[in-house]
Design a protein around this motif. Structure first.
Motif, PDB file in Angstrom:
ATOM      1  N   ILE A  52     -44.509 -22.007  35.011  1.00 46.55           N
ATOM      2  CA  ILE A  52     -43.904 -21.121  34.018  1.00 46.55           C
ATOM      3  C   ILE A  52     -44.987 -20.175  33.502  1.00 46.55           C
ATOM      4  N   ALA A  53     -44.639 -18.916  33.325  1.00 50.67           N
ATOM      5  CA  ALA A  53     -45.559 -17.906  32.817  1.00 50.67           C
ATOM      6  C   ALA A  53     -45.511 -17.899  31.292  1.00 50.67           C
ATOM      7  N   PHE A  54     -46.644 -17.545  30.695  1.00 51.70           N
ATOM      8  CA  PHE A  54     -46.740 -17.455  29.246  1.00 51.70           C
ATOM      9  C   PHE A  54     -47.051 -16.032  28.829  1.00 51.70           C
ATOM     10  N   LYS A  55     -46.708 -15.708  27.592  1.00 48.09           N
ATOM     11  CA  LYS A  55     -46.857 -14.352  27.077  1.00 48.09           C
ATOM     12  C   LYS A  55     -48.296 -13.856  27.099  1.00 48.09           C
ATOM     13  N   ASP A  56     -49.261 -14.770  27.088  1.00 45.12           N
ATOM     14  CA  ASP A  56     -50.664 -14.343  27.104  1.00 45.12           C
ATOM     15  C   ASP A  56     -51.171 -14.064  28.520  1.00 45.12           C
ATOM     16  N   PHE A  61     -48.553 -25.242  35.050  1.00 45.39           N
ATOM     17  CA  PHE A  61     -47.861 -25.955  36.120  1.00 45.39           C
ATOM     18  C   PHE A  61     -47.448 -27.340  35.658  1.00 45.39           C
ATOM     19  N   ALA A  62     -46.396 -27.866  36.269  1.00 41.75           N
ATOM     20  CA  ALA A  62     -45.896 -29.199  35.926  1.00 41.75           C
ATOM     21  C   ALA A  62     -45.528 -29.944  37.202  1.00 41.75           C
ATOM     22  N   PRO A  82     -32.952 -17.529  32.573  1.00 37.51           N
ATOM     23  CA  PRO A  82     -33.312 -18.610  33.505  1.00 37.51           C
ATOM     24  C   PRO A  82     -34.057 -18.152  34.739  1.00 37.51           C
ATOM     25  N   ALA A  83     -33.839 -16.955  35.230  1.00 38.26           N
ATOM     26  CA  ALA A  83     -34.511 -16.490  36.439  1.00 38.26           C
ATOM     27  C   ALA A  83     -36.013 -16.273  36.218  1.00 38.26           C
ATOM     28  N   ALA A  84     -36.487 -16.304  34.971  1.00 39.89           N
ATOM     29  CA  ALA A  84     -37.910 -16.090  34.695  1.00 39.89           C
ATOM     30  C   ALA A  84     -38.753 -17.305  35.029  1.00 39.89           C
ATOM     31  N   THR A  85     -38.130 -18.421  35.356  1.00 36.12           N
ATOM     32  CA  THR A  85     -38.863 -19.619  35.718  1.00 36.12           C
ATOM     33  C   THR A  85     -38.681 -19.877  37.199  1.00 36.12           C
ATOM     34  N   GLY A  86     -39.510 -20.727  37.748  1.00 38.97           N
ATOM     35  CA  GLY A  86     -39.359 -20.990  39.165  1.00 38.97           C
ATOM     36  C   GLY A  86     -39.924 -22.316  39.560  1.00 38.97           C
TER      37      GLY A  86
END
Length: 90
Positions: A52-56, A61-62, A82-86
């Motif tokens: 997941i990307a963060f604003k900074d 990763f998980a 939802p499409a912003a995650t992958g």
């Protein structure tokens, strides 16, 4: 300034013009750069399946879905829809 109204009649007739030609253009729209190709051929070691990307500008990763869900709940996560995650399969 002079404005020209765009219409099918006054646009270019080349094969990349999707207003006049249905379907995809005759060549790729974009190509990955060398760094992207090398990264795909030589992935980093890890057990993560989600990111997941963060604003900074960072990415976290998980390994499990539970960890991923926690990351998504972070108020600094750059989630707009939802499409912003992958998920990445290793």
């Amino acid at each position: 300034s002079h404005k020209t109204r765009l219409s099918v009649e006054n646009v270019s007739d080349d094969l990349f013009n999707s207003y006049k030609h249905k379907g995809l253009p005759p060549t790729p729209i974009s190509n990955p750069g060398q760094a992207s190709l090398l990264a795909a051929l030589n992935p980093s070691d890890g057990t993560w399946l989600y990111f997941i990307a963060f604003k900074d500008g960072t990415t976290r990763f998980a390994t499990t879905y539970a960890e991923f869900t926690k990351l998504k709940a972070d108020p600094n996560a750059a989630i707009k829809k939802p499409a912003a995650t992958g998920a990445v399969k290793k």
